[in-house]
Design an enzyme around this catalytic site. Structure first.
Site, PDB file in Angstrom:
ATOM      1  N   ASP A 214       0.864  -1.192   0.000  1.00 32.48           N
ATOM      2  CA  ASP A 214       0.000   0.000   0.000  1.00 32.48           C
ATOM      3  C   ASP A 214       0.891   1.230   0.000  1.00 32.48           C
ATOM      4  O   ASP A 214       2.130   1.116   0.058  1.00 32.48           O
ATOM      5  CB  ASP A 214      -0.942  -0.008   1.225  1.00 32.48           C
ATOM      6  CG  ASP A 214      -2.257   0.738   0.962  1.00 32.48           C
ATOM      7  OD1 ASP A 214      -2.188   1.924   0.589  1.00 32.48           O
ATOM      8  OD2 ASP A 214      -3.334   0.147   1.123  1.00 32.48           O
ATOM      9  N   GLY A 240       4.621   1.439  -1.369  1.00 38.22           N
ATOM     10  CA  GLY A 240       4.935   1.840  -2.737  1.00 38.22           C
ATOM     11  C   GLY A 240       3.682   2.268  -3.475  1.00 38.22           C
ATOM     12  O   GLY A 240       2.588   2.304  -2.904  1.00 38.22           O
ATOM     13  N   ASP A 241       3.894   2.585  -4.755  1.00 39.29           N
ATOM     14  CA  ASP A 241       2.788   2.993  -5.625  1.00 39.29           C
ATOM     15  C   ASP A 241       2.553   1.869  -6.627  1.00 39.29           C
ATOM     16  O   ASP A 241       3.439   1.552  -7.428  1.00 39.29           O
ATOM     17  CB  ASP A 241       3.179   4.292  -6.345  1.00 39.29           C
ATOM     18  CG  ASP A 241       2.057   4.821  -7.233  1.00 39.29           C
ATOM     19  OD1 ASP A 241       1.216   4.005  -7.685  1.00 39.29           O
ATOM     20  OD2 ASP A 241       2.018   6.035  -7.462  1.00 39.29           O
ATOM     21  N   HIS A 260     -12.258  -0.872  -8.679  1.00 42.07           N
ATOM     22  CA  HIS A 260     -13.356   0.089  -8.824  1.00 42.07           C
ATOM     23  C   HIS A 260     -12.931   1.542  -8.577  1.00 42.07           C
ATOM     24  O   HIS A 260     -13.673   2.454  -8.906  1.00 42.07           O
ATOM     25  CB  HIS A 260     -14.574  -0.306  -7.959  1.00 42.07           C
ATOM     26  CG  HIS A 260     -14.436  -0.025  -6.491  1.00 42.07           C
ATOM     27  ND1 HIS A 260     -15.534  -0.002  -5.654  1.00 42.07           N
ATOM     28  CD2 HIS A 260     -13.355   0.223  -5.699  1.00 42.07           C
ATOM     29  CE1 HIS A 260     -15.123   0.259  -4.425  1.00 42.07           C
ATOM     30  NE2 HIS A 260     -13.826   0.394  -4.427  1.00 42.07           N
TER      31      HIS A 260
HETATM   32  C1  LIG Z   1     -10.726   0.998  -1.293  1.00 41.38           C
HETATM   33  S1  LIG Z   1      -9.261   0.607  -0.417  1.00 41.38           S
HETATM   34  C2  LIG Z   1      -9.284  -1.177  -0.463  1.00 41.38           C
HETATM   35  C3  LIG Z   1      -8.690  -1.804   0.768  1.00 41.38           C
HETATM   36  C4  LIG Z   1      -8.693  -3.321   0.847  1.00 41.38           C
HETATM   37  N1  LIG Z   1      -8.046  -3.938  -0.284  1.00 41.38           N
HETATM   38  C5  LIG Z   1     -10.089  -3.858   1.008  1.00 41.38           C
HETATM   39  O1  LIG Z   1     -10.570  -4.597   0.148  1.00 41.38           O
HETATM   40  O2  LIG Z   1     -10.719  -3.555   2.014  1.00 41.38           O
HETATM   41  C6  LIG Z   1      -8.004   1.048  -1.558  1.00 41.38           C
HETATM   42  C7  LIG Z   1      -6.604   0.914  -0.984  1.00 41.38           C
HETATM   43  O3  LIG Z   1      -5.670   1.180  -2.031  1.00 41.38           O
HETATM   44  C8  LIG Z   1      -4.616   1.958  -1.524  1.00 41.38           C
HETATM   45  N2  LIG Z   1      -4.005   2.693  -2.655  1.00 41.38           N
HETATM   46  C9  LIG Z   1      -4.480   3.766  -3.296  1.00 41.38           C
HETATM   47  N3  LIG Z   1      -3.665   4.135  -4.290  1.00 41.38           N
HETATM   48  C10 LIG Z   1      -2.633   3.264  -4.261  1.00 41.38           C
HETATM   49  C11 LIG Z   1      -1.460   3.125  -5.046  1.00 41.38           C
HETATM   50  N4  LIG Z   1      -1.205   3.955  -6.055  1.00 41.38           N
HETATM   51  N5  LIG Z   1      -0.616   2.121  -4.748  1.00 41.38           N
HETATM   52  C12 LIG Z   1      -0.869   1.272  -3.725  1.00 41.38           C
HETATM   53  N6  LIG Z   1      -1.971   1.345  -2.961  1.00 41.38           N
HETATM   54  C13 LIG Z   1      -2.842   2.331  -3.225  1.00 41.38           C
HETATM   55  C14 LIG Z   1      -5.278   2.851  -0.502  1.00 41.38           C
HETATM   56  O4  LIG Z   1      -4.345   3.377   0.411  1.00 41.38           O
HETATM   57  C15 LIG Z   1      -6.297   1.902   0.122  1.00 41.38           C
HETATM   58  O5  LIG Z   1      -5.747   1.215   1.205  1.00 41.38           O
END
Ligand SMILES: C[S@@+](CC[C@H](N)C(=O)[O-])C[C@H]1O[C@@H](n2cnc3c(N)ncnc32)[C@H](O)[C@@H]1O
Length: 352
Positions: A214, A240-241, A260
């Site tokens: 994350d 990371g991203d 989504h």
């Molecule tokens: C809607 S949440 C989903 C959390 C979890 N997977 C769940 O099903 O409950 C989206 C997650 O993606 C992470 N996120 C957003 N952009 C991201 C990126 N560029 N790289 C990695 N993680 C990212 C957010 O920090 C968040 O924890």
């Protein structure tokens, strides 16, 4: 015939009840959200309490206490015995008592402090196609900072990540049973939040090790939750991203409530990156509140898509048929769909 029921020769009996119930659905929703905010269900964890005792412990005014607690009885979130004492129902005891690891109220806490207000902008979102959350009004150049804006303070970061555990815990428990985990050794959960999903998988499968991936700022909240669940030795965090950095290798990559959040190009990019991170024989699991293929039945999935309109630049929810196509286009084979819990469905593809 009641005053609100109309019958004529050509039409069956019509009633406005469902229209009114839905139109005033926010009353019931807000009563439950405020009850969670005030800690009603956690306060009752110790046993039944008389209304005036419960009200004074929670700081609820005497004018409102009676109607508030009895509303929760009528909504079937509280019980009241013959002595007038209030107690939790089996569901509120299991899922809304903060003292239990099965607490899912984080998602209601977030609905209360964020979504309730942001959904007031739905009509504007429908007219403009623009988000209505904390990112509202950001300049195009600032929009990459989407999650950083939502995570503006440590409290907001924690609130969002805890909410994800609330919405994904039940899904994780079912996925632990419905996927062939014994065939695999490692799992990577991309966009893991607190790690709510891999925690459930690893609790059920002692042989598995996992990585939650994350944004770097998520690490302290992830570490704290995973340590509380006593899984720090098997579940690690990598920051990371997901769109820029290499994903750690694993036998299974999970993308949960992730696709989504982005438009079609972002969805495809994440799947292509997952494909690259997997060995031959590895699997990718995508889950979301997928809309039924006919787009008529899963109201939660459709409303979740409107929630993505409110929350994101380009995000939308989708059907299993769309997801299978994206998985196939990314190179996955043996693609299949299976319902998980509540509105959540998973699509699974294998890298041959
Ligand atoms: C809607 S949440 C989903 C959390 C979890 N997977 C769940 O099903 O409950 C989206 C997650 O993606 C992470 N996120 C957003 N952009 C991201 C990126 N560029 N790289 C990695 N993680 C990212 C957010 O920090 C968040 O924890």
């Amino acid at each position: 015939m009641s005053a609100t029921t109309v019958r004529n020769a050509t039409q069956p009996t019509l009633s406005p009840d469902r229209i009114l119930q839905t139109g005033f659905g926010f009353w019931a929703a807000k009563a439950l959200l405020s009850a969670t905010e005030l800690g009603v269900f956690s306060e009752l964890a110790g046993g039944p309490l008389e209304g005036h005792v419960l009200a004074s412990r929670l700081g609820v005014h005497r004018r409102s206490a009676h109607d508030f607690f009895d509303s929760l009885v009528a909504l079937k979130f509280l019980l009241r015995d013959e002595l007038g004492r209030y107690s939790n129902t089996p569901e509120t005891s299991q899922f809304l008592d903060q003292g239990k690891p099965s607490y899912i109220g984080g998602i209601l806490e977030m609905a209360n402090v964020r979504l309730f207000e942001h959904w007031n902008g739905l009509t504007e979102a429908l007219r403009t196609g623009r988000p209505q959350n904390e990112t509202k009004g950001l300049e195009p150049t600032e929009r990459d900072e989407h999650f950083k804006t939502i995570y503006g303070t440590p409290e907001r970061l924690k609130c969002f990540l805890r909410a994800m555990t609330g919405i994904s815990m039940g899904t994780g428990r079912v996925m632990a049973e419905k996927f062939a985990w014994p065939k695999h050794k490692t799992v990577l959960d991309v966009g893991t939040a607190e790690g709510g999903l891999p925690v459930q998988i690893l609790l059920a499968h002692q042989h598995l090790r996992g990585v939650g991936f994350d944004l770097p700022e998520v690490k302290p909240v992830f570490d704290e939750y995973v340590s509380r669940m006593k899984l720090s030795d098997r579940l690690a965090f990598v920051g990371g991203d997901a769109f820029k950095d290499d994903l750690p290798e694993a036998d299974v990559v999970v993308l949960g409530h992730m696709l989504h959040g982005w438009g079609a190009a972002g969805k495809r990019a994440l799947l292509e990156r997952a494909y690259r991170a997997l060995p031959r024989g590895g699997a990718c699991i995508v889950y979301d509140a997928m809309i039924d293929d006919d787009r008529r039945d899963n109201a939660f999935g459709l409303l979740m898509s409107l929630n993505m309109l409110i929350e994101t630049e380009e995000g939308f929810d989708y059907t299993p048929a769309q997801c299978r196509q994206w998985l196939a286009d990314a190179g996955f084979r043996e693609v299949r769909t299976e319902h998980l819990a509540g509105p959540d469905t998973m699509c699974v593809g294998v890298k041959l």
